[in-house]
Design an enzyme around this catalytic site. Structure first.
Site, PDB file in Angstrom:
ATOM      1  N   LYS A   1     -31.984 -24.877 -81.126  1.00  9.59           N
ATOM      2  CA  LYS A   1     -31.863 -25.429 -82.205  1.00  9.59           C
ATOM      3  C   LYS A   1     -32.316 -25.026 -83.553  1.00  9.59           C
ATOM      4  O   LYS A   1     -31.417 -24.604 -84.409  1.00  9.59           O
ATOM      5  CB  LYS A   1     -31.489 -27.062 -81.953  1.00  9.59           C
ATOM      6  CG  LYS A   1     -30.745 -27.724 -81.252  1.00  9.59           C
ATOM      7  CD  LYS A   1     -29.246 -27.559 -81.449  1.00  9.59           C
ATOM      8  CE  LYS A   1     -28.221 -28.102 -80.607  1.00  9.59           C
ATOM      9  NZ  LYS A   1     -26.860 -27.927 -80.858  1.00  9.59           N
TER      10      LYS A   1
ATOM     11  N   TYR B   1     -34.548 -26.771 -75.456  1.00 14.37           N
ATOM     12  CA  TYR B   1     -33.556 -27.130 -76.378  1.00 14.37           C
ATOM     13  C   TYR B   1     -33.900 -27.093 -77.832  1.00 14.37           C
ATOM     14  O   TYR B   1     -33.245 -26.776 -78.462  1.00 14.37           O
ATOM     15  CB  TYR B   1     -33.253 -28.770 -75.769  1.00 14.37           C
ATOM     16  CG  TYR B   1     -31.990 -29.187 -76.759  1.00 14.37           C
ATOM     17  CD1 TYR B   1     -30.552 -28.616 -76.530  1.00 14.37           C
ATOM     18  CD2 TYR B   1     -32.124 -30.238 -77.400  1.00 14.37           C
ATOM     19  CE1 TYR B   1     -29.560 -29.229 -77.226  1.00 14.37           C
ATOM     20  CE2 TYR B   1     -31.073 -30.623 -78.036  1.00 14.37           C
ATOM     21  CZ  TYR B   1     -29.785 -30.138 -78.015  1.00 14.37           C
ATOM     22  OH  TYR B   1     -28.620 -30.649 -78.805  1.00 14.37           O
TER      23      TYR B   1
END
Lengths: 364, 475
Positions: free
Chosen positions: A153, A149
């Protein structure tokens, strides 16, 4: 002429809060929402569009049709807690978070959009477990080798910030862990600890501080960022940490949440970090063998022991951001909301089973 | 030393060590020279010793530039305080005295014998002419600062006494509580800051941070008010604001009933929280002090205050008796707070963590206290960062040609080193085995025995027999 603002993921957790904040603070702005799913409570005077953000042609066509002055891109996927440490879903997560973002940045450039605010995450910096992150500011580097994740990002943020130029002003907000009504990750997971009798066990010394931000404050930051990019543009090309400016030990946040559910751990055992990590390894094997998911894993131990909070100075100075809802008030609202929702769920559980799949791909 | 102390220090040797260390190793930064002082000044320092247990020593170590002004400043405020405290004085007289005290400073030969016989600092006012005599000798600019604060404090105290005389004893709102503490302590912070800055011993920027100056005083005062709750109540005084205690009990005296202990503790933790909110600003202020003696003078009381705050937090004894830090703990804290800002920050972190440890979710102020502790930790982290982002930036940055070369060299260094070690071992082994072979060691026998599984060492005789067994043919 009043600006038209498009909020992607506007039916999701953060997105719907952003839509509400925009309506409240700029009632004259024209709002559009783009999402995969229908809104839980549709808002008046808001146009809803449905689109798969990973499909570039669909995105291009829609942006050309809506012709927004500004885009707030909140749509993205947050892996469920139990998948947070695995690398299996890398491709699907990158497709939504990175390719999806690139589609919007490209479409924004092609269609004369003036301002682009992107919902990033502090995990772009803080998901690398080999470091601690006390009082970090924007001079800390993003990490390209952390959890899936965080990596997604980091990659998407680079795309957003690189696109900023004199025609299109972009900025990335990096909120910390977010909680609030409608959150399906944090409060439910903590509530589950009560049910499972896990609350007496604290991993580590319980002193490591975290930032936890109430969703309406994050929404306010988005509105401020949009205003900034429409006016002074001092945030253009910048990444900004967004927090509640109330860092506190993660353990204390848990205790406060449990308290609002009327639960107090009967005793407390502090499990040393190393011991917990080795139990985590064993738990991972057990999970692998039996398929029964355990709350403990190496990743979750590291998560629970890590220090990660930001200084918040830049958001204050550049955006004039100041959190308006305190953590205490936020916990009260969120826990009430959770309690109401679980009561309702209890009542119509059987009828709703079919919709359960939606939560797998949480649009944020 | 009492028997109880002996037992206590037997089990707390660390604290005993601190006392000894403080007595032996603490050297004053500056020392006053009584020989060269006029009689009146010597009397002033005697009065200082009599009136203040804790401040006298630190004041007497101050830089010579500020030694006398601050000592007099202290005595003058102490004089005011004595009048304010004196319950035998009629209110009209008290009011006039308090409001005029700043003019008294300028008057020659003023002294006051009207204090009640039990007033503990009565003697100070009786001999006050020595103070005013010395006061007239200090630099006019210092006099101006001291006078200004005396006037403001006298007026504030007079207002408070008038209110108390009308039967409004006790503080009502938190705002009033802050105001009261400002008059009796915040103003001192202001006055001292003016003296520090004027003398060039502190960063001039402090002058423009009234909030920081105020916090310095309020943190000390509020902490003392929490600690002294019982003693004050026994003297028929109450400083805890009604706005806070009324959330927990109906009447203030209920706090002292054992049956209400839980409510009383929760009430005290809101008081601690209120005080704790000043802690980070005190550290911020201390960062502006340049000279060691001034730093010590300001830092010791602050460090003692945070230690006291940790001691009184969720401590039921404060409602029963006078709670005091042990002498050892006090010496330890003084040792730690007379070095530098980073050490004082460690002291603050230590006691903030003690507060955090005693904090319990059952306390209604649990989360607020946790966040207040976090604020102090964050502030310390902001002035003394424990991590360096630049190091991470370098790690993340792509390798330069030079770094690559360096890494390559380092790698080969290790390889060479290993080769040398292995080579040396090989040569040594070769020589040793060679010598053994030359003098007739029977490796063949050793190997075949090992092959048969005889790993244990044989006795001398057995070895001989063994050899005989193998060599039979040649014999």
């Amino acid at each position: 002429m009043e600006p038209t603002v498009l909020v992607t993921g506007g039916s999701g957790f953060v997105g719907s809060a952003v839509v509400a904040a925009l309506k409240r603070q700029h009632p004259k702005w024209q709002l559009s929402v783009l999402d995969l799913q229908e809104p839980i409570e549709p808002q008046l005077q808001v146009q809803y569009w449905f689109c798969d953000i990973t499909n570039q042609t669909e995105v291009e066509t829609l942006i050309a049709k809506i012709k927004p002055t500004g885009i707030i891109h909140t749509a993205g996927v947050v892996p469920h807690l139990k998948d947070r440490y695995s690398r299996e879903a890398r491709q699907s997560i990158f497709r939504v978070n990175v390719d999806g973002t690139r589609n919007f940045v490209t479409a924004a450039r092609d269609n004369n959009v003036k301002a682009f605010v992107w919902t990033g995450s502090c995990t772009a910096v803080t998901d690398d477990f080999s470091q601690q992150y006390p009082n970090i500011d924007e001079s800390w580097p993003t990490s390209s080798h952390s959890l899936v994740y965080g990596e997604s990002k980091t990659a998407a943020e680079a795309i957003v910030l690189a696109a900023s130029n004199q025609h299109l002003a972009t900025c990335a907000l990096r909120p910390s862990v977010i909680f609030g009504p409608g959150d399906r990750q944090l409060i439910p997971a903590l509530h589950a600890c009560i049910v499972n009798g896990e609350t007496p066990f604290a991993v580590g010394d319980g002193l490591n501080m975290w930032d936890i931000t109430y969703v309406d404050n994050v929404a306010d930051a988005h509105v401020l960022a949009m205003e900034n990019l429409f006016s002074t543009k001092t945030a253009a090309g910048q990444a900004l940490f967004i927090s509640n400016e109330q860092p506190l030990p993660f353990r204390d946040f848990c205790l406060a949440v449990w308290k609002s559910f009327g639960h107090y751990p009967p005793f407390q055992v502090n499990i040393p970090r190393r011991l917990a990590a080795s139990i985590g390894v064993v738990a991972e094997w057990v999970t692998w063998l039996t398929g029964y998911p355990a709350s403990l894993s190496r990743g979750s131990v590291q998560d629970a022991c890590q220090i990660r909070y930001c200084s918040g100075v830049k958001a204050r100075e550049v955006l004039g951001y100041k959190p308006s809802v305190s953590i205490e008030e936020g916990i009260r609202i969120s826990c009430n909301d959770f309690a109401t929702r679980s009561r309702m769920q209890g009542r119509c559980d059987s009828g709703r089973r079919g919709r359960g799949k939606r939560s797998q791909l949480l649009l944020d | 030393m009492r028997a109880a102390d002996v037992i206590y220090y037997t089990f707390h040797v660390q604290e005993l060590r601190s006392i000894v260390q403080w007595k032996i190793w603490h050297h004053p930064v500056h020392e006053r020279d009584p020989e060269k002082e006029p009689v009146s000044l010597r009397v002033c320092f005697d009065l200082l010793d009599q009136t203040s247990r804790s401040f006298s020593a630190v004041i007497q170590e101050l830089h010579p530039e500020l030694l006398v002004p601050i000592a007099l400043f202290y005595l003058i405020l102490r004089g005011l305080d004595t009048i304010e405290d004196d319950m035998t004085l009629p209110i009209e007289k008290k009011d006039a005295l308090l409001r005029d005290f700043h003019t008294i400073n300028e008057k020659e030969g003023w002294s006051f014998t009207g204090s009640g016989p039990d007033e503990k600092d009565r003697e100070l006012l009786v001999q006050f002419h020595y103070v005013t005599e010395e006061y007239r000798k200090i630099k006019p600019v210092y006099r101006e600062f001291i006078n200004d604060i005396t006037r403001k404090m006298g007026a504030g105290m007079a207002d408070y006494c008038n209110k108390a005389a009308k039967g409004n004893a006790g503080v009502e709102t938190i705002e009033e509580y802050d105001e009261y503490c400002f008059y009796v302590a915040g103003l001192v912070g202001q006055g001292l800051t003016q003296l520090f800055v004027e003398s060039g011993l502190a960063n001039a920027a402090l002058k423009d941070r009234p909030q920081l100056q105020k916090s310095m005083g309020l943190f000390l005062q509020k902490t003392n008010i929490i600690r002294d709750v019982r003693e004050d109540w026994d003297d028929k005084r109450r400083f805890w604001p009604r706005e806070i205690w009324s959330k927990y009990v109906d009447n203030f005296e209920d706090l002292f009933t054992p049956a209400n202990q839980e409510a009383a503790l929760n009430c005290s933790s809101e008081m601690v929280l209120n005080s704790l909110n000043h802690a980070d600003e005190c550290l911020f202020y201390l960062a502006g002090l340049k000279e060691q003696s001034v730093f010590n003078f300001a830092a010791i009381p602050q460090a003692m205050a945070i230690a006291t705050l940790a001691l009184v937090f969720r401590n039921p004894d404060i409602f029963k008796k006078n709670v005091k830090m042990t002498k050892g703990a006090a010496c330890q804290t003084m040792l730690d707070s007379t070095q530098n800002l980073s050490k004082v920050c460690e002291v603050f972190r230590k006691f903030v963590r003690q507060i955090h440890k005693k904090n319990t979710p059952k306390d209604p102020n649990f989360l607020k206290i946790s966040i207040a502790c976090g604020k102090v930790e964050q502030f310390i982290e902001s002035i003394f960062p424990s991590q360096n982002p630049q190091a991470l930036v370098r790690q993340e940055a792509p390798e330069t040609e030079e770094q690559k070369k360096e890494r390559e060299e380092a790698k080969w260094d290790i390889i060479y080193m290993l080769m040398i070690v292995m080579g040396t071992l090989f040569v040594l082994s070769f020589i040793m085995i060679g010598i053994a072979w030359l003098v007739g060691a029977r490796f063949d026998l050793a190997f075949s025995e090992l092959k048969d599984g005889n790993w244990r060492s044989l006795g001398k005789d057995n070895a001989r027999k063994m050899a005989a067994k193998y060599d039979r043919g040649e014999l």
